[in-house]
Design a protein around this motif. Structure first.
Motif, PDB file in Angstrom:
ATOM      1  N   UNK D 193      69.119  77.232  90.303  1.00 38.95           N
ATOM      2  CA  UNK D 193      68.204  76.300  90.905  1.00 38.95           C
ATOM      3  C   UNK D 193      67.393  75.642  89.794  1.00 38.95           C
ATOM      4  N   UNK D 194      66.945  74.428  89.999  1.00 39.11           N
ATOM      5  CA  UNK D 194      65.991  73.859  89.045  1.00 39.11           C
ATOM      6  C   UNK D 194      64.607  73.845  89.693  1.00 39.11           C
ATOM      7  N   UNK D 195      63.641  74.467  89.023  1.00 38.15           N
ATOM      8  CA  UNK D 195      62.283  74.471  89.572  1.00 38.15           C
ATOM      9  C   UNK D 195      61.322  73.817  88.581  1.00 38.15           C
ATOM     10  N   UNK D 196      60.206  73.337  89.121  1.00 38.61           N
ATOM     11  CA  UNK D 196      59.220  72.705  88.267  1.00 38.61           C
ATOM     12  C   UNK D 196      58.102  73.705  88.019  1.00 38.61           C
ATOM     13  N   UNK D 197      57.842  73.969  86.758  1.00 40.73           N
ATOM     14  CA  UNK D 197      56.761  74.871  86.400  1.00 40.73           C
ATOM     15  C   UNK D 197      55.565  74.059  85.911  1.00 40.73           C
ATOM     16  N   UNK D 198      54.359  74.519  86.242  1.00 39.82           N
ATOM     17  CA  UNK D 198      53.160  73.900  85.677  1.00 39.82           C
ATOM     18  C   UNK D 198      52.673  74.783  84.531  1.00 39.82           C
ATOM     19  N   UNK D 199      52.642  74.196  83.348  1.00 39.43           N
ATOM     20  CA  UNK D 199      52.224  74.961  82.159  1.00 39.43           C
ATOM     21  C   UNK D 199      50.732  74.741  81.908  1.00 39.43           C
ATOM     22  N   UNK D 206      45.338  67.380  80.750  1.00 37.28           N
ATOM     23  CA  UNK D 206      46.306  67.025  81.794  1.00 37.28           C
ATOM     24  C   UNK D 206      47.317  68.148  82.003  1.00 37.28           C
ATOM     25  N   UNK D 207      47.652  68.429  83.236  1.00 34.73           N
ATOM     26  CA  UNK D 207      48.642  69.485  83.496  1.00 34.73           C
ATOM     27  C   UNK D 207      50.011  69.103  82.910  1.00 34.73           C
ATOM     28  N   UNK D 208      50.690  70.074  82.316  1.00 33.95           N
ATOM     29  CA  UNK D 208      52.024  69.839  81.754  1.00 33.95           C
ATOM     30  C   UNK D 208      53.054  70.497  82.664  1.00 33.95           C
ATOM     31  N   UNK D 209      54.069  69.723  83.036  1.00 37.47           N
ATOM     32  CA  UNK D 209      55.107  70.269  83.909  1.00 37.47           C
ATOM     33  C   UNK D 209      56.438  70.352  83.159  1.00 37.47           C
TER      34      UNK D 209
END
Lengths: 238, 238, 238, 238
Positions: D193-199, D206-209
């Motif tokens: 699966x491809x998921x989006x992580x918030x780093x 600014x949030x990095x994804x």
């Protein structure tokens, strides 16, 4: 090159090389086609042996043959095409006044045999089949000629054994089945033979002999040992 | 039954059923045979589509076809045999005064395509090939006709691009390649079409229409979308 | 039945029966796996003969075997699975203090041989290979043990012949290659043998003998005739 | 080279490349083996999708996969071997006090599917089968536990429909079949699966994804559209 964009379609062509060291038989049969040409089968230098009954042919290649690199499609399609082509071309030589009523069409299949002994059994199977069919057909058509309908002829023959059919032919039509031509009873074999020729004597008056290859066509009994004892080369394994 | 002793030889016949849900193409080519018959290809009720360039044929069956139970040997051998048979039979109708110099012989192979899209690419591949060969051959034979040897003609064409060949034809022989008949440049397509016929009006004077299946033969551009947009049924997947 | 709507997917399973009258060999090899277990190969009642070198195995079945109805997938997958399973299970018996570093994984393939003679050549091929590899590896690891890097060892051995390697082992390490255990030089053969046992005398005091089947494991020379002369049953053709 | 005399035996190895553009499924089943390990299936980077019910596995590769150059023997034998190996190695982690009673042995076969749609139907077929078997087995073992013999349990279930079995479980044993764990009723799916992580936010706050690949194991309904609508990548055709 302009075509390269589409050339990937070639990679769907599968390898169809026949396994090594197996005798190759192509068996050809008429497909919804019933006009028979009882001609001397033509020999082809590549084939080892041919067994022919009307339009039923069995072409045999040695287990070591490298014909068309042993590619199944090539061997099958060219055998069937060559046979069909000759059949149509030669028709008028045999029946100048009788055209082809149908488009002659033949199907074929390749069968592989790992041993010469099984090839011989295959040929026996074909010759027994030839005999059984010929005997039945001879009876059937004599009955039809004598006034019976096809259905009646069929009924008359149902369940009869070989000796019953011989009896029927003899009693009712005076036909001795054994005296019918071998081409119908035994089919035809075609193969190459080595014969010794005696040439003109040399200067010293001594006879000069030479080995020569010759195509033989005959209607032999290929079930019994005799033929194979006399022709040991045909089915000799490497 | 007398034959049972040998019948074991049948168990060597292998199952050769083609996998389901694949488009079936039989591609036929002349084998050491170069006399071309530019006749209207004959349609056969079982086939979906045929693409023909001289003796190069591609017969296509739908991915759902159950022809001969999808047995590879049957489909291949009967396609090749039927084509060979018609080729020889029809020859004299087209060339009544010119006999066959060779025995026409064709080889064939089956290729399977899992998607309609690839079948279309296959047909593009064949049509591009037809164009390339025809352009080359037109140049070659014009050069030979004009007095060059075959070897010289070959040399002259080595390395030339499509536009060079067009230029050569136009400058040296006044031939506009684009004006040559489409049958040579594009090959022939044969397929079944549904058309609407207007019949005699009924009693009330209303026009009566009927859907009818018709065999179409044409020399279409089958690389561009237009033909396929107009004929969406041919390559529709189930 | 609820599943019937999807059951059509089964028709995509192709027939994969191996042709009759061919000797069946399954050859198994380690896949990216290099931990070797020199254990006595286990016999399986269905197999005719087994040749083993470390994790390289050749299982042989007679040309008449009807194992799993001669279905290729069954024979291949079960052979590989059974071998893998035993390999992992038995590992700890042989190396109680040394776990498996990798997941043992083996690939396999089926090869068919139409004649016993070729099966024997196959086995010779395997045994020669065993010998060549073992000789090389013995030299290689002795050089590494003596302080050379793997690369230097490789360089030292490049281009050397069998006798050079024997010389190297003897001169540098005092090893007589011929004296090394046969299990490394010749691999292992496993097969069933019939032996005659002498039982207790009967009431009349006469010795009673009985034929018994016994599994034999040995490190024989299977290239020369002697082994096969003594074991004529193994490769006897039907 | 010493081995060259025997190397001709290699030419009997046949090409077994799978046709291009077909989805590849390896289906693995226990062979005379009935000890089930309900563990989370392990993912392998090469596989697209895996469906697991106890020791019944279906491994799926995309139609474009070039795994082992699409050689059938490699793909089949390595899949089966790897699965067998892990099964034996992991057994003791799950059942530390219960040894293997039998040697786990699995058979496998390759099936090719020309369309993603049929792959989905294949998976539905497997999941329906999982449900039917699980329902039957739950009833069967509850009956046996309650004192019936295996034969009696079999008799009791003969001819019962799904709703009869649910009724039986509920009435006699107070079991609501629908509440049983999905791992038994629906099997397990494994895929990437491809998921989006918030780093962590960057210097500007600014949030990095980031997109990340993750192995998902779940017991989804793969018969209805929902799963496939949410995972359109798995069966996307090229």
């Amino acid at each position: 090159m302009a075509n390269s964009k589409y050339e990937y379609v070639k990679k769907f062509e599968m390898d169809d090389k026949l396994p090594a060291c197996n005798w190759i038989i192509v068996r050809i049969d008429g497909h919804k086609f019933h006009q028979c040409l009882y001609r001397k089968p033509r020999h082809n230098k590549y084939k080892l042996f041919q067994f022919a009954i009307c339009f039923l042919r069995s072409f045999i290649w040695k287990e070591t043959s490298q014909l068309y690199d042993r590619r199944a499609s090539k061997i099958l399609s060219l055998s069937v095409s060559y046979f069909t082509s000759l059949y149509v071309i030669k028709w008028k030589d045999f029946f100048p006044h009788k055209g082809l009523k149908e488009t002659p069409c033949f199907d074929g299949r390749i069968v592989l045999y790992p041993r010469a002994k099984i090839v011989r059994d295959y040929l026996s199977w074909r010759q027994v089949d030839c005999h059984i069919n010929n005997q039945y057909n001879t009876c059937f058509w004599m009955l039809v000629k004598s006034g019976k309908t096809k259905k009646e002829a069929q009924e008359r023959l149902k369940g009869t054994l070989a000796k019953d059919k011989n009896e029927l032919l003899f009693q009712q039509f005076g036909i001795n089945y054994d005296k019918l031509p071998d081409i119908f009873k035994k089919g035809s074999c075609v193969y190459k033979d080595t014969v010794e020729e005696t040439l003109k004597p040399d200067n010293g008056g001594n006879p000069v002999k030479r080995q020569r290859q010759r195509v033989t066509v005959g209607h032999f009994n290929i079930i019994d040992d005799r033929f194979w004892d006399e022709q040991p080369n045909i089915l000799r394994e490497n």
